[in-house]
Scaffold this active site. Structure first.
Site, PDB file in Angstrom:
ATOM      1  N   LYS A   1       0.958  -6.565  16.848  1.00 32.28           N
ATOM      2  CA  LYS A   1      -0.429  -6.752  16.427  1.00 32.28           C
ATOM      3  C   LYS A   1      -0.537  -8.049  15.648  1.00 32.28           C
ATOM      4  O   LYS A   1       0.411  -8.467  14.968  1.00 32.28           O
ATOM      5  CB  LYS A   1      -0.898  -5.582  15.549  1.00 32.28           C
TER       6      LYS A   1
ATOM      7  N   GLU B   1     -12.274  -1.690   0.912  1.00 30.98           N
ATOM      8  CA  GLU B   1     -10.886  -1.224   1.024  1.00 30.98           C
ATOM      9  C   GLU B   1     -10.048  -1.447  -0.231  1.00 30.98           C
ATOM     10  O   GLU B   1      -9.872  -2.575  -0.686  1.00 30.98           O
ATOM     11  CB  GLU B   1     -10.215  -1.934   2.204  1.00 30.98           C
TER      12      GLU B   1
END
Length: 377
Positions: free
Chosen positions: A130, A180
Site C-alpha cells: 500500500k 483521527e
C-alpha cells in the site's frame, strides 16, 4: 458552559486543541525543545523529565520522522473539561477571506494520476502492499488572512473530532479539524482510533445510506483499513502487555465524510512510558504512509518530490505524567500571511484507479475548504 474560543483572537494564542470531551488553550511558551529527528524525542523527554514538573509539552511533529522540528514547553495552560455538546456555541466571525486571486495545484491533476499509476505499478511488482500519495493546492489572497473565523468555523463543525491550532515561530499558522486520534494515553493505558477508507456523505438520506453501505462492503477500502489496524496492533504489542480491538471496523460519520473506524486499546508494559513513546512506536501508520514503511517513505519522497511538512504528521500535548493526546494532522491548512496551502491524500492499493484516487483528493479538498469557511473556491 463557555468555550475557550469565545472572545479569543487566533493571533493572541499559541496552541489550541479540542476533543469531544475537553478543550485546551495555551497563550505562551517558556522554552523550546529542538530535535533533529522525531525518534530522538522520547529520549529528550526522558532526559529533562525532572524539569517538566508542573509543565506541559505541546506542538507538532512532521510526517517525515527524519526531519528536524520543535516542540514547546509551557507552565501555563487552560483546560475546559466540559464535553463539546455542553459548551456554548461559538459565533463564527464574518470573514472576507473567500476571494482568492490565484489557485495552483501542486502537482497538477494529470501529474497526480501519473503518480498513482507508478504507485500501482510498484505494488503490482511486489515492492509495496500500500502507498499513500498526496497532492496540494495553494490559494493566494489579496491581503493577509484573518485566521480567527477559520479556527472558529473548524471548531463549530467538528464536534466528534480534534480541532487543532498552532502558531509557529515563523508566524505561520497550522490549523485543522482532524477526525483521527493516533494515540491517547492515560495512566498505564493507550488508545488509538485509526480511520482508513472513506466516502463522501450523501445529499439526502437515501444517497447517504447508499454511500455508507458502499464503503462498508468495499473490498478495496476494507483491505486498506486492515493494513492500518494490523500494523498498529503489531507495533503496540511491542510496548503493551495486552492489546484489544474489534475485528470488524465500524462506520464513523463526520459532517462531510464516512470513515471505516476501529478502536484499539493497550495496557503498557512499562508504567514510565510516555505518550511520545506510544505515538512514535506506531507512527507513521499505513493510513498516511504505506506498507512496508521504509519502502513507502522512499517512494513518497520520489513521487511527491517535496516535503509534506506537518501534513499527516501529528499534533498534540504531553503532561508531566507522560499522559496526553496526539492527533493526525489532516483536514487542515498552513496559513502564511496572504496564502493558504492545503493537502489531501489517497491510499493506493493494487486495485486503485488513478481517476478515482484523484477524485478522492478533490472530495477531501472540498471538505477542507468548507471547513475552513472558504466555500467552493
Amino acid at each position: 458552559m463557555k468555550c475557550l474560543l469565545e472572545e479569543c483572537r487566533a493571533e493572541d494564542i499559541k496552541f489550541y486543541f479540542s476533543t469531544p470531551n475537553y478543550e485546551m488553550k495555551i497563550d505562551k511558551f517558556t522554552d523550546i525543545i529542538s530535535f533533529e529527528k522525531a525518534l530522538e524525542i522520547s529520549q529528550i523527554i526522558s532526559d529533562i523529565k525532572d524539569k517538566l514538573q508542573g509543565k506541559l509539552v505541546f506542538g507538532a511533529i512532521p510526517f517525515d520522522i527524519n526531519e528536524s522540528g520543535k516542540l514547546y514547553i509551557t507552565d501555563s495552560w487552560e483546560t475546559n473539561s466540559v464535553p463539546f455538546k455542553e459548551r456554548a456555541n461559538v459565533d463564527t466571525a464574518v470573514t472576507d477571506n473567500n476571494y482568492p486571486i490565484k489557485k495552483e495545484y501542486i502537482p497538477s491533476c494529470e501529474h497526480y494520476k501519473e503518480m498513482v499509476e507508478k504507485g500501482v505499478e510498484c505494488i503490482t511488482k511486489g515492492k509495496l502492499s500500500k502507498l499513500v500519495l498526496s497532492r496540494g493546492v495553494k490559494f493566494q489572497f489579496p491581503k493577509n488572512i484573518d485566521v480567527t473565523p477559520i479556527l472558529q468555523c473548524l471548531y463549530s463543525h467538528n464536534p466528534a473530532g480534534y480541532t487543532y491550532f498552532l502558531k509557529k515561530e515563523s508566524g505561520k499558522y497550522v490549523v485543522g479539524a482532524s477526525p483521527e486520534m493516533l494515540v491517547s494515553k492515560r495512566g498505564n493505558y493507550v488508545y488509538s482510533n485509526p480511520l482508513a477508507g472513506s466516502r463522501q456523505r450523501g445529499k439526502n438520506q437515501e444517497e447517504d445510506l447508499k454511500f455508507s453501505k458502499e464503503l462498508n462492503n468495499s473490498s478495496k477500502d476494507l483491505i486498506e483499513h486492515n493494513f492500518v489496524v494490523e500494523d498498529i496492533v503489531r507495533k503496540l504489542s511491542h510496548i503493551c502487555k495486552t492489546v484489544s480491538f474489534s475485528e470488524k471496523p465500524e462506520l464513523l460519520s463526520t459532517e462531510q465524510l464516512w470513515h471505516l473506524s476501529t478502536k484499539i486499546e493497550g495496557e503498557l508494559i512499562n508504567s514510565n512510558s510516555t505518550v511520545f513513546d506510544a505515538a512514535l512506536s506506531v507512527y507513521p501508520t499505513p493510513a498516511i504512509c504505506g506498507v512496508p514503511q521504509s519502502n513507502a517513505y522512499e517512494k513518497i519522497r520520489e513521487l511527491e518530490g517535496s516535503s509534506r511538512g506537518i501534513f499527516t504528521g501529528i499534533i498534540g500535548w504531553c503532561d508531566e505524567n507522560g499522559d496526553g493526546d496526539w492527533a493526525i494532522a489532516i483536514r487542515g491548512a498552513e496559513i502564511d500571511k496572504d496564502s493558504i496551502f492545503i493537502r489531501a491524500g489517497a491510499g493506493i492499493v493494487q486495485k486503485s484507479v488513478a481517476q478515482e484516487e484523484l477524485e478522492e483528493t478533490e472530495i477531501k479538498f472540498r471538505t477542507m475548504l468548507r471547513g475552513l469557511n472558504l466555500g467552493e473556491i
